[in-house]
Motif scaffolding. Sequence first.
Motif, PDB file in Angstrom:
ATOM      1  N   VAL A 153       0.796  -1.035   0.030  1.00 46.18           N
ATOM      2  CA  VAL A 153       0.024  -0.073   0.154  1.00 46.18           C
ATOM      3  C   VAL A 153       0.835   1.356   0.233  1.00 46.18           C
ATOM      4  O   VAL A 153       0.492   2.191  -0.456  1.00 46.18           O
ATOM      5  N   GLY A 154       1.928   1.242   0.706  1.00 43.24           N
ATOM      6  CA  GLY A 154       3.100   2.213   0.677  1.00 43.24           C
ATOM      7  C   GLY A 154       3.366   2.521  -0.821  1.00 43.24           C
ATOM      8  O   GLY A 154       3.495   3.674  -1.098  1.00 43.24           O
ATOM      9  N   GLU A 155       3.585   1.494  -1.694  1.00 42.51           N
ATOM     10  CA  GLU A 155       4.097   1.774  -3.080  1.00 42.51           C
ATOM     11  C   GLU A 155       2.953   2.415  -3.810  1.00 42.51           C
ATOM     12  O   GLU A 155       3.270   3.157  -4.571  1.00 42.51           O
ATOM     13  N   ALA A 156       1.987   1.825  -3.636  1.00 45.45           N
ATOM     14  CA  ALA A 156       0.563   2.207  -4.450  1.00 45.45           C
ATOM     15  C   ALA A 156       0.303   3.881  -4.097  1.00 45.45           C
ATOM     16  O   ALA A 156       0.385   4.632  -5.078  1.00 45.45           O
ATOM     17  N   ILE A 157       0.191   4.190  -2.813  1.00 47.11           N
ATOM     18  CA  ILE A 157       0.237   5.579  -2.468  1.00 47.11           C
ATOM     19  C   ILE A 157       1.296   6.659  -2.832  1.00 47.11           C
ATOM     20  O   ILE A 157       1.275   7.434  -3.301  1.00 47.11           O
ATOM     21  N   ALA A 158       2.577   5.982  -2.860  1.00 53.29           N
ATOM     22  CA  ALA A 158       3.778   6.815  -3.032  1.00 53.29           C
ATOM     23  C   ALA A 158       3.766   7.207  -4.695  1.00 53.29           C
ATOM     24  O   ALA A 158       4.062   8.035  -5.163  1.00 53.29           O
ATOM     25  N   LEU A 159       3.213   5.955  -5.334  1.00 55.23           N
ATOM     26  CA  LEU A 159       3.036   6.152  -6.790  1.00 55.23           C
ATOM     27  C   LEU A 159       2.006   7.335  -7.062  1.00 55.23           C
ATOM     28  O   LEU A 159       2.269   8.110  -8.208  1.00 55.23           O
ATOM     29  N   ARG A 160       0.746   7.351  -6.575  1.00 51.78           N
ATOM     30  CA  ARG A 160      -0.137   8.053  -6.883  1.00 51.78           C
ATOM     31  C   ARG A 160       0.366   9.705  -6.426  1.00 51.78           C
ATOM     32  O   ARG A 160       0.286  10.439  -7.440  1.00 51.78           O
ATOM     33  N   ASN A 161       1.025   9.731  -5.326  1.00 54.13           N
ATOM     34  CA  ASN A 161       1.409  11.132  -5.059  1.00 54.13           C
ATOM     35  C   ASN A 161       2.372  11.547  -6.118  1.00 54.13           C
ATOM     36  O   ASN A 161       2.680  12.502  -6.591  1.00 54.13           O
ATOM     37  N   ARG A 162       3.218  10.572  -6.614  1.00 52.79           N
ATOM     38  CA  ARG A 162       4.573  10.936  -7.495  1.00 52.79           C
ATOM     39  C   ARG A 162       3.866  11.174  -8.810  1.00 52.79           C
ATOM     40  O   ARG A 162       4.271  12.264  -9.423  1.00 52.79           O
ATOM     41  N   VAL A 163       2.650  10.872  -9.299  1.00 54.37           N
ATOM     42  CA  VAL A 163       2.188  10.957 -10.664  1.00 54.37           C
ATOM     43  C   VAL A 163       1.568  12.301 -10.632  1.00 54.37           C
ATOM     44  O   VAL A 163       1.774  13.322 -11.481  1.00 54.37           O
ATOM     45  N   LEU A 164       0.858  12.541  -9.598  1.00 53.84           N
ATOM     46  CA  LEU A 164       0.041  14.006  -9.474  1.00 53.84           C
ATOM     47  C   LEU A 164       1.092  15.291  -9.196  1.00 53.84           C
ATOM     48  O   LEU A 164       0.981  16.128  -9.717  1.00 53.84           O
ATOM     49  N   ALA A 165       2.172  14.827  -8.227  1.00 56.59           N
ATOM     50  CA  ALA A 165       3.295  15.861  -7.978  1.00 56.59           C
ATOM     51  C   ALA A 165       3.907  16.307  -9.379  1.00 56.59           C
ATOM     52  O   ALA A 165       4.392  17.297  -9.792  1.00 56.59           O
ATOM     53  N   LEU A 166       4.083  15.339 -10.255  1.00 54.43           N
ATOM     54  CA  LEU A 166       4.757  15.582 -11.542  1.00 54.43           C
ATOM     55  C   LEU A 166       4.003  16.138 -12.508  1.00 54.43           C
ATOM     56  O   LEU A 166       4.393  17.081 -13.418  1.00 54.43           O
ATOM     57  N   PHE A 167       2.447  15.968 -12.252  1.00 50.99           N
ATOM     58  CA  PHE A 167       1.720  17.227 -13.282  1.00 50.99           C
ATOM     59  C   PHE A 167       1.875  18.344 -12.585  1.00 50.99           C
ATOM     60  O   PHE A 167       1.893  19.444 -13.492  1.00 50.99           O
ATOM     61  N   ASP A 168       1.838  18.499 -11.027  1.00 51.88           N
ATOM     62  CA  ASP A 168       2.267  20.001 -10.685  1.00 51.88           C
ATOM     63  C   ASP A 168       3.624  20.523 -11.354  1.00 51.88           C
ATOM     64  O   ASP A 168       3.656  21.888 -11.693  1.00 51.88           O
ATOM     65  N   ARG A 169       4.748  19.533 -11.520  1.00 51.23           N
ATOM     66  CA  ARG A 169       5.898  20.040 -11.782  1.00 51.23           C
ATOM     67  C   ARG A 169       6.014  20.496 -13.150  1.00 51.23           C
ATOM     68  O   ARG A 169       6.506  21.697 -13.767  1.00 51.23           O
ATOM     69  N   ALA A 170       5.223  19.613 -14.062  1.00 52.84           N
ATOM     70  CA  ALA A 170       5.175  19.962 -15.386  1.00 52.84           C
ATOM     71  C   ALA A 170       4.359  21.301 -15.754  1.00 52.84           C
ATOM     72  O   ALA A 170       4.803  22.030 -16.643  1.00 52.84           O
TER      73      ALA A 170
ATOM     74  N   ASP B 167      -3.853  24.275 -16.060  1.00 51.89           N
ATOM     75  CA  ASP B 167      -3.998  25.351 -17.223  1.00 51.89           C
ATOM     76  C   ASP B 167      -3.209  24.733 -18.509  1.00 51.89           C
ATOM     77  O   ASP B 167      -3.712  25.097 -19.907  1.00 51.89           O
ATOM     78  N   SER B 168      -2.014  24.430 -18.173  1.00 50.48           N
ATOM     79  CA  SER B 168      -0.970  24.375 -19.443  1.00 50.48           C
ATOM     80  C   SER B 168      -0.851  22.864 -19.974  1.00 50.48           C
ATOM     81  O   SER B 168      -0.129  22.408 -20.857  1.00 50.48           O
ATOM     82  N   LEU B 169      -1.610  21.953 -19.427  1.00 50.87           N
ATOM     83  CA  LEU B 169      -1.391  20.464 -19.659  1.00 50.87           C
ATOM     84  C   LEU B 169      -2.729  20.103 -20.355  1.00 50.87           C
ATOM     85  O   LEU B 169      -3.858  20.455 -20.178  1.00 50.87           O
ATOM     86  N   ARG B 170      -2.411  19.024 -21.273  1.00 51.94           N
ATOM     87  CA  ARG B 170      -3.437  18.478 -22.104  1.00 51.94           C
ATOM     88  C   ARG B 170      -3.315  16.973 -21.994  1.00 51.94           C
ATOM     89  O   ARG B 170      -2.302  16.275 -21.683  1.00 51.94           O
ATOM     90  N   GLU B 171      -4.215  16.101 -22.334  1.00 47.75           N
ATOM     91  CA  GLU B 171      -4.109  14.717 -22.318  1.00 47.75           C
ATOM     92  C   GLU B 171      -3.197  14.402 -23.363  1.00 47.75           C
ATOM     93  O   GLU B 171      -2.577  13.176 -22.722  1.00 47.75           O
ATOM     94  N   GLU B 172      -3.045  14.750 -24.295  1.00 45.45           N
ATOM     95  CA  GLU B 172      -2.035  14.418 -25.452  1.00 45.45           C
ATOM     96  C   GLU B 172      -0.542  14.466 -24.899  1.00 45.45           C
ATOM     97  O   GLU B 172       0.145  13.756 -25.348  1.00 45.45           O
ATOM     98  N   ASP B 173      -0.349  15.424 -23.861  1.00 40.76           N
ATOM     99  CA  ASP B 173       0.940  15.596 -23.255  1.00 40.76           C
ATOM    100  C   ASP B 173       1.391  14.516 -22.460  1.00 40.76           C
ATOM    101  O   ASP B 173       2.851  14.200 -22.238  1.00 40.76           O
ATOM    102  N   LEU B 174       0.618  13.677 -21.882  1.00 43.79           N
ATOM    103  CA  LEU B 174       0.742  12.739 -21.034  1.00 43.79           C
ATOM    104  C   LEU B 174       1.107  11.317 -22.023  1.00 43.79           C
ATOM    105  O   LEU B 174       0.606  11.046 -23.031  1.00 43.79           O
TER     106      LEU B 174
END
Length: 439
Positions: free
Chosen positions: A138-155, A198-205
């Motif tokens: 469960v630690g890996e699953a939640i860390a992965l979720r947080n990572r994906v969303l944090a990378l959206f923030d970064r991008a 604002d600056s992200l689109r589905e095609e960017d992923l």
Amino acid sequence: MNHKAKHILIVGGGYVGLYTGLRLQRALRRELASGKVRITIVDPQSYMTYQPFLPEAAAGNLSPRHVVTPLRRVLPKVRILNGKVTKVHHDSKTVTFVPNAGPSEELGYDVIVMAAGSISRTLPIPGLADAAIGFKTVGEAIALRNRVLALFDRADSTEDEQVRRRALTFVVVGAGFAGVEALAELEDMGRDAVKYYDSLREEDLRWVLVEASDRILPEVGPEMGRWTLEELRERGIEVKMKTLLKSCEGGHVVLSDGEAFESATIVWTAGVKASPVVNSGDLPLDERGRVKTTTRLTVAGVKDAFAAGDVAGVPDVTNPGQYCAPNAQHAVRQARVLADNIVRHLRGLPLKEYRHKYAGSVAGLGLHKGVANVYGVKLHGLPAWFMHRTYHLSRVPTLNRKVRVVADWTLALFFKRETVSLGEIESPRDQFRAAAATG
């Protein structure tokens, strides 16, 4: 403590450990109450994780607390010791137990149950240990979720095209259940989350699934595997078959087809192997490094020892010459037979054979999407997704957890899922440390 009591020691608190404990707790309630029998479970965690729900927890459809079952709450008659068994000395009926904190000690037993499960099977790929994350806890699953969303923030917070491309490229290696479900659920969540930037689109992923063999989801059969492949590709997911991960040093991914690119997220789900505890003891192992087990779930060639689940090589009575697959379906059913056989063993009765014909498989591919092949009935889309949820809900231990899971799902019908990263919880002292350094 009554030292004359028969001591049943269960190594591992996963599916087999928990379900065996539950059944023994009921079947031996008089013996436990009178002190004739005592049961101990050893596991590093104080909870059992229901792994089929990890993808939904990662995608935010389920609370992470609701995919775990606290061992002490559901097993009040069982002693729970948090730590690891590092060596089994069956000749002297003792194990070396190393608690999560403190010195190691020897624990004696009369009957041992090997239920330590499996760990990720990795390969000596340059950069894998540093750059990748598994998907078993469960630690890996939640860390992965947080990572994906944090990378959206970064991008979304930079104009640097290289930083954006690296942040928005997600790689999953291994196209079995864990890999396909994790990728499908995260892609589904990403599709929802990207609307708030604002600056992200589905095609960017960019989502990339890397598989060494020529098929995905072998558990659901060739036809449903092909359907799943088409479904993933229609969603824009790149599925690379007959392809190996050659290296991923510093997030620089190199594949065997010659392609190379940068990725900040590499998830490794390419197989499992028996827990390392099996290699440090005197119990017999089979050719795959698992505890050699009979059809009655006893350890072959020795007395007073049982094994089941991923750590055990259990012959499949319904398919001669084959072994039972390392999955939850077998583990839960094996635990019932194992617990009954321990009771029979203590009472001097003949033991029963474990016999279960594999019923098939169900997999979730995101909200309202799934694939299933159960007793030859093949489904995909909404009916398969509904079957996936219904089946796994029936398998979640305890009514308490079933109700909480249903409550999460019901709320999700009326409210959008949360798409916020709480990555800070993985290093909560960083800000305090920084403040202390400037003070």
